[in-house]
Design an enzyme around this catalytic site. Structure first.
Site, mmCIF file in Angstrom:
data_model
loop_
_atom_site.group_PDB
_atom_site.id
_atom_site.type_symbol
_atom_site.label_atom_id
_atom_site.label_comp_id
_atom_site.label_asym_id
_atom_site.label_seq_id
_atom_site.Cartn_x
_atom_site.Cartn_y
_atom_site.Cartn_z
ATOM 1 C CB SER A 9 10.400 7.272 6.097
ATOM 2 O OG SER A 9 9.861 6.378 7.060
ATOM 3 C CG HIS A 34 7.262 7.513 2.963
ATOM 4 N ND1 HIS A 34 6.784 7.194 1.705
ATOM 5 C CD2 HIS A 34 7.556 6.329 3.556
ATOM 6 C CE1 HIS A 34 6.789 5.878 1.547
ATOM 7 N NE2 HIS A 34 7.247 5.326 2.665
ATOM 8 C CG ASP A 36 7.243 3.694 5.962
ATOM 9 O OD1 ASP A 36 6.936 3.359 4.802
ATOM 10 O OD2 ASP A 36 8.286 4.312 6.244
ATOM 11 C CG MET A 38 5.065 -1.122 8.563
ATOM 12 S SD MET A 38 6.755 -1.488 9.061
ATOM 13 C CE MET A 38 7.669 -0.354 8.001
ATOM 14 C CG HIS A 67 4.754 2.456 1.826
ATOM 15 N ND1 HIS A 67 6.095 2.178 2.011
ATOM 16 C CD2 HIS A 67 4.239 1.389 1.153
ATOM 17 C CE1 HIS A 67 6.372 0.994 1.485
ATOM 18 N NE2 HIS A 67 5.268 0.493 0.965
ATOM 19 C CG MET A 69 4.397 -1.687 3.664
ATOM 20 S SD MET A 69 5.956 -1.149 4.399
ATOM 21 C CE MET A 69 5.502 0.487 4.965
ATOM 22 C CG MET A 138 9.003 -1.669 -1.562
ATOM 23 S SD MET A 138 8.897 -0.233 -0.471
ATOM 24 C CE MET A 138 10.036 -0.677 0.843
ATOM 25 N N GLY A 143 9.313 -3.441 5.873
ATOM 26 C CA GLY A 143 9.126 -3.863 7.258
ATOM 27 C C GLY A 143 9.921 -3.054 8.265
ATOM 28 N N GLY A 145 13.001 0.242 8.962
ATOM 29 C CA GLY A 145 13.921 1.277 8.524
ATOM 30 C C GLY A 145 15.351 0.789 8.738
ATOM 31 N N GLY A 146 16.291 1.540 8.190
ATOM 32 C CA GLY A 146 17.704 1.272 8.469
ATOM 33 C C GLY A 146 18.295 0.052 7.788
ATOM 34 C CG ASP A 176 10.260 3.380 0.991
ATOM 35 O OD1 ASP A 176 11.134 3.710 1.812
ATOM 36 O OD2 ASP A 176 9.104 3.047 1.318
ATOM 37 N N GLY A 178 16.784 2.388 2.395
ATOM 38 C CA GLY A 178 18.249 2.420 2.393
ATOM 39 C C GLY A 178 18.871 3.534 1.569
ATOM 40 N N GLY A 198 14.444 7.696 5.621
ATOM 41 C CA GLY A 198 14.239 7.822 7.058
ATOM 42 C C GLY A 198 15.561 8.042 7.761
HETATM 43 C C1 DX5 Z 1 10.438 0.140 4.853
HETATM 44 C C2 DX5 Z 1 9.781 1.488 4.711
HETATM 45 C C3 DX5 Z 1 10.709 2.620 4.375
HETATM 46 C C4 DX5 Z 1 11.834 2.812 5.319
HETATM 47 C C5 DX5 Z 1 12.745 3.951 4.958
HETATM 48 O O1 DX5 Z 1 9.471 -0.834 4.956
HETATM 49 O O2 DX5 Z 1 8.808 1.448 3.690
HETATM 50 O O3 DX5 Z 1 9.961 3.798 4.185
HETATM 51 O O4 DX5 Z 1 11.386 3.009 6.625
HETATM 52 O O5 DX5 Z 1 13.705 4.072 5.950
HETATM 53 P P1 DX5 Z 1 15.269 4.038 5.632
HETATM 54 O O6 DX5 Z 1 15.562 5.263 4.824
HETATM 55 O O7 DX5 Z 1 15.861 4.052 6.974
HETATM 56 O O8 DX5 Z 1 15.543 2.781 4.879
HETATM 57 ZN ZN ZN Z 2 7.817 3.331 2.971
#
Ligand code: DX5
Ligand code: ZN
Length: 219
Positions: A9, A34, A36, A38, A67, A69, A138, A143, A145-146, A176, A178, A198
């Site tokens: 990501s 990937h 994201d 948003m 992806h 969102m 998910m 929303g 990362g991390g 996807d 964590g 990510g």
């Molecule tokens: C969350 C995203 C994920 C996320 C992955 O809404 O869809 O793709 O950023 O990042 P990590 O691996 O840091 O959870």
């Molecule tokens: Zn994602």
């Protein structure tokens, strides 16, 4: 069993260097990218849209795993297809008519993915499993990362994999949120064959992306 693939990501990439980051991912063995997307409405965060994807697509030859969102998603599908998305993944809650959104993505000759939030049950998409290419599970609330991995979604992957084997379906199971070197193995054992990551890809081992991709693939 399908080959394990890694979809980094770019949410955790250096946004001032996105083009170079994409090249670095490809050179390091990423199977796809990937992205994201948003909208600050479907999820409480705002990222990038079609013009940035179109520009980045020129820097890479591996598939773009987009992806979405965003809500309502339906009217924007064409824009992401035109920008260069190879896989377009949508959330059932983000469209008034999931069937017509799936059909629209397929008509644009793109792979279609449907994503299930941690609280969303497989029932929401059972009737479409024969026509979609990918289910994105998910393992965090979308929303950001991390966030911390939610282990309870592993049972959902196992259940989905059982349905897939029983009915001889061919969709990919992507996870996807964590993902780290420990839970990646559990996700693979449960039946996931594409891992999104990510934070682990970009931040672990002092940002040694190649090593992190290899470690995530190992069972
Ligand atoms: C969350 C995203 C994920 C996320 C992955 O809404 O869809 O793709 O950023 O990042 P990590 O691996 O840091 O959870
Ligand atoms: Zn994602």
């Amino acid at each position: 069993m399908k080959k394990i693939q890694i979809s980094p990501s770019i949410l955790s990439a250096d946004f001032s260097q996105l083009g170079n980051e994409i090249k670095r991912l490809e050179e390091s063995g990423a199977d796809m990218i990937h992205v994201d997307v948003m909208d600050g409405h479907f999820v409480p965060n705002l990222t990038i849209g079609p013009p940035v994807i179109e520009a980045l697509k020129k820097q890479s030859s591996i598939p773009f795993d987009v992806h979405l969102m965003i809500s309502p998603v339906h009217k924007y599908i064409q824009d992401y297809a035109s920008a260069g998305a190879d896989i377009i993944t949508i959330h059932p809650e983000a469209t008034e008519d999931l069937n017509s959104s799936i059909t629209k993505i397929k008509k644009l000759n793109k792979k279609v993915g449907v994503s299930l939030n941690p609280q969303t049950k497989i029932d929401a998409i059972t009737e479409y499993l024969d026509k979609i290419d990918l289910v994105l599970i998910m393992s965090v609330n979308p929303g950001f990362g991390g966030q911390k991995f939610m282990p309870e979604v592993l049972d959902k992957i196992k259940d989905l994999n059982k349905i897939k084997e029983k009915k001889n379906f061919n969709f990919d199971i992507e996870i996807d949120g964590g993902i780290n070197f420990d839970n990646s193995k559990k996700a693979i054992q449960a039946g996931a064959n594409i891992l999104v990551s990510g934070t682990t890809i970009f931040k672990s081992n002092n940002g040694d992306i190649k090593k992190n991709i290899e470690l995530l693939k190992s069972k």
